[in-house]
Design a protein around this motif. Sequence first.
Motif, PDB file in Angstrom:
ATOM      1  N   TYR A 193       8.399  36.335  34.047  1.00 28.54           N
ATOM      2  CA  TYR A 193       8.156  37.515  33.226  1.00 28.54           C
ATOM      3  C   TYR A 193       6.699  37.949  33.322  1.00 28.54           C
ATOM      4  O   TYR A 193       5.787  37.129  33.368  1.00 28.54           O
ATOM      5  CB  TYR A 193       8.513  37.204  31.773  1.00 28.54           C
ATOM      6  CG  TYR A 193       8.011  38.217  30.776  1.00 28.54           C
ATOM      7  CD1 TYR A 193       8.713  39.395  30.542  1.00 28.54           C
ATOM      8  CD2 TYR A 193       6.832  38.008  30.071  1.00 28.54           C
ATOM      9  CE1 TYR A 193       8.267  40.328  29.624  1.00 28.54           C
ATOM     10  CE2 TYR A 193       6.368  38.934  29.141  1.00 28.54           C
ATOM     11  CZ  TYR A 193       7.093  40.089  28.928  1.00 28.54           C
ATOM     12  OH  TYR A 193       6.638  41.010  28.024  1.00 28.54           O
ATOM     13  N   SER A 194       6.496  39.244  33.327  1.00 20.38           N
ATOM     14  CA  SER A 194       5.153  39.816  33.319  1.00 20.38           C
ATOM     15  C   SER A 194       5.219  41.142  32.578  1.00 20.38           C
ATOM     16  O   SER A 194       6.240  41.829  32.641  1.00 20.38           O
ATOM     17  CB  SER A 194       4.666  40.021  34.755  1.00 20.38           C
ATOM     18  OG  SER A 194       3.824  41.127  34.863  1.00 20.38           O
ATOM     19  N   PRO A 195       4.164  41.552  31.868  1.00 21.95           N
ATOM     20  CA  PRO A 195       4.183  42.847  31.173  1.00 21.95           C
ATOM     21  C   PRO A 195       4.438  44.024  32.111  1.00 21.95           C
ATOM     22  O   PRO A 195       4.915  45.073  31.686  1.00 21.95           O
ATOM     23  CB  PRO A 195       2.796  42.936  30.536  1.00 21.95           C
ATOM     24  CG  PRO A 195       2.371  41.516  30.374  1.00 21.95           C
ATOM     25  CD  PRO A 195       2.938  40.794  31.556  1.00 21.95           C
ATOM     26  N   SER A 196       4.143  43.849  33.398  1.00 21.55           N
ATOM     27  CA  SER A 196       4.325  44.948  34.354  1.00 21.55           C
ATOM     28  C   SER A 196       5.656  44.873  35.095  1.00 21.55           C
ATOM     29  O   SER A 196       5.989  45.775  35.854  1.00 21.55           O
ATOM     30  CB  SER A 196       3.189  44.941  35.377  1.00 21.55           C
ATOM     31  OG  SER A 196       3.171  43.730  36.103  1.00 21.55           O
ATOM     32  N   SER A 212      10.060  46.279  38.537  1.00 33.39           N
ATOM     33  CA  SER A 212      10.091  46.844  37.194  1.00 33.39           C
ATOM     34  C   SER A 212      11.533  46.939  36.733  1.00 33.39           C
ATOM     35  O   SER A 212      12.386  47.492  37.433  1.00 33.39           O
ATOM     36  CB  SER A 212       9.447  48.233  37.179  1.00 33.39           C
ATOM     37  OG  SER A 212       8.073  48.141  37.492  1.00 33.39           O
ATOM     38  N   LEU A 216      12.147  45.191  29.835  1.00 32.31           N
ATOM     39  CA  LEU A 216      11.481  43.926  30.078  1.00 32.31           C
ATOM     40  C   LEU A 216      12.022  42.856  29.129  1.00 32.31           C
ATOM     41  O   LEU A 216      12.310  43.113  27.966  1.00 32.31           O
ATOM     42  CB  LEU A 216       9.970  44.064  29.908  1.00 32.31           C
ATOM     43  CG  LEU A 216       9.270  44.902  30.989  1.00 32.31           C
ATOM     44  CD1 LEU A 216       7.775  44.929  30.729  1.00 32.31           C
ATOM     45  CD2 LEU A 216       9.550  44.342  32.371  1.00 32.31           C
ATOM     46  N   CYS A 217      12.146  41.638  29.640  1.00 33.87           N
ATOM     47  CA  CYS A 217      12.720  40.552  28.853  1.00 33.87           C
ATOM     48  C   CYS A 217      12.203  39.226  29.401  1.00 33.87           C
ATOM     49  O   CYS A 217      11.612  39.167  30.471  1.00 33.87           O
ATOM     50  CB  CYS A 217      14.248  40.609  28.883  1.00 33.87           C
ATOM     51  SG  CYS A 217      14.951  40.718  30.545  1.00 33.87           S
ATOM     52  N   TRP A 218      12.441  38.164  28.651  1.00 35.95           N
ATOM     53  CA  TRP A 218      11.984  36.839  29.037  1.00 35.95           C
ATOM     54  C   TRP A 218      13.086  36.123  29.794  1.00 35.95           C
ATOM     55  O   TRP A 218      14.153  35.840  29.220  1.00 35.95           O
ATOM     56  CB  TRP A 218      11.610  36.017  27.805  1.00 35.95           C
ATOM     57  CG  TRP A 218      10.445  36.558  27.036  1.00 35.95           C
ATOM     58  CD1 TRP A 218       9.472  37.393  27.502  1.00 35.95           C
ATOM     59  CD2 TRP A 218      10.122  36.281  25.669  1.00 35.95           C
ATOM     60  NE1 TRP A 218       8.551  37.663  26.521  1.00 35.95           N
ATOM     61  CE2 TRP A 218       8.926  36.998  25.373  1.00 35.95           C
ATOM     62  CE3 TRP A 218      10.709  35.515  24.677  1.00 35.95           C
ATOM     63  CZ2 TRP A 218       8.329  36.956  24.127  1.00 35.95           C
ATOM     64  CZ3 TRP A 218      10.107  35.471  23.426  1.00 35.95           C
ATOM     65  CH2 TRP A 218       8.937  36.171  23.162  1.00 35.95           C
ATOM     66  N   ALA A 233      12.347  41.179  25.129  1.00 31.65           N
ATOM     67  CA  ALA A 233      10.992  40.979  24.644  1.00 31.65           C
ATOM     68  C   ALA A 233      10.806  41.681  23.307  1.00 31.65           C
ATOM     69  O   ALA A 233      11.503  42.646  22.993  1.00 31.65           O
ATOM     70  CB  ALA A 233       9.983  41.518  25.664  1.00 31.65           C
ATOM     71  N   GLY A 234       9.875  41.187  22.504  1.00 36.66           N
ATOM     72  CA  GLY A 234       9.636  41.802  21.206  1.00 36.66           C
ATOM     73  C   GLY A 234      10.590  41.284  20.158  1.00 36.66           C
ATOM     74  O   GLY A 234      10.591  40.109  19.824  1.00 36.66           O
TER      75      GLY A 234
END
Length: 311
Positions: A193-196, A212, A216-218, A233-234
């Motif tokens: 996982y990466s923010p980008s 991308s 986005l998720c873990w 994520a979040g």
Amino acid sequence: MVIPSGGGSLRGIVYANCSGSGTYDLASVDPSTGAAGERRTFLIEGDESVAMDCNATVPGGFVKRQMFNRDFTRMAASITVGNDETHIGYVTLQRTMIDLTPLSRGYGGTRPDYVGGVFNPADGRIWFESKTSLGSVDADAGPPSLKMSATDAFGSSLGDFRSLFWFSPDGKVPQGGFGFSAFSPDGKTQVEYSPSGFTIGPEIGEGTTTVSGPELCWPKQFVDDKRFLCLQAGGAHQVYLMTVSDDRKRLTQKPLLPESDKTVSDVLPSPDATAMAFVSDGMLYTVPLSGSEEPAQVGDGSSGSLLAWLP
């Protein structure tokens, strides 16, 4: 020194409940009937400690599984002995701490300072870290089997490991951090996982591609060699089934849960790769990977650490 093992066998979904008093309680449930199965308790006392906080949401159960040996009869732990030496061993179901690292002798040298004991899923040895190297010991053979290994043998650095240490499923790649990587069972694909986006490759940092995703998720656990479960994520209200393309340059994503404000804390694929178990707001559920059915509640009281789904 030979240390015997023992105990029965757990069945179904195995999860962990832990308390601040140092009691690590393993429970099991039959996913088809919801019937509670065997429970096992490991008690940590005095100067004993474990490498991972069982109650923490991260890392997930995949990482915490390595706190225990293959048949869940031993839990890796450390203990402070002698002149503030930190040793590695394991706790038995009889609440006995077995020290597997020898006491230092003489005035010279450096006192042992070992951390992060985990059972390697491939070789079954307890692996740990010192300030300069990785070490391992055979839990059955005891202290005479202790070996220290240079970290470059794994192509790795100890820099990120001292707070948390675990292995890829094939036992070949030591990892540090909170487990935002997933490894395929065949050991050929790693997703991080990466923010980008998602970094995909045989090993992170070598021949990788950043992709991308629509959400986005873990990455949590691979279902098979191409698909993995990914926790949103979040707020973590959704779990996605992600499929890696053959060229590792594309990901497809499918939500598995209906829209909800409930929080998912851990996920676990079934052995036959047709369903997943997940923990949401302290309840244990299962749902098919088709995503076409309503989740079925099969248990409660889980702390959020799903360790294994056994036949």
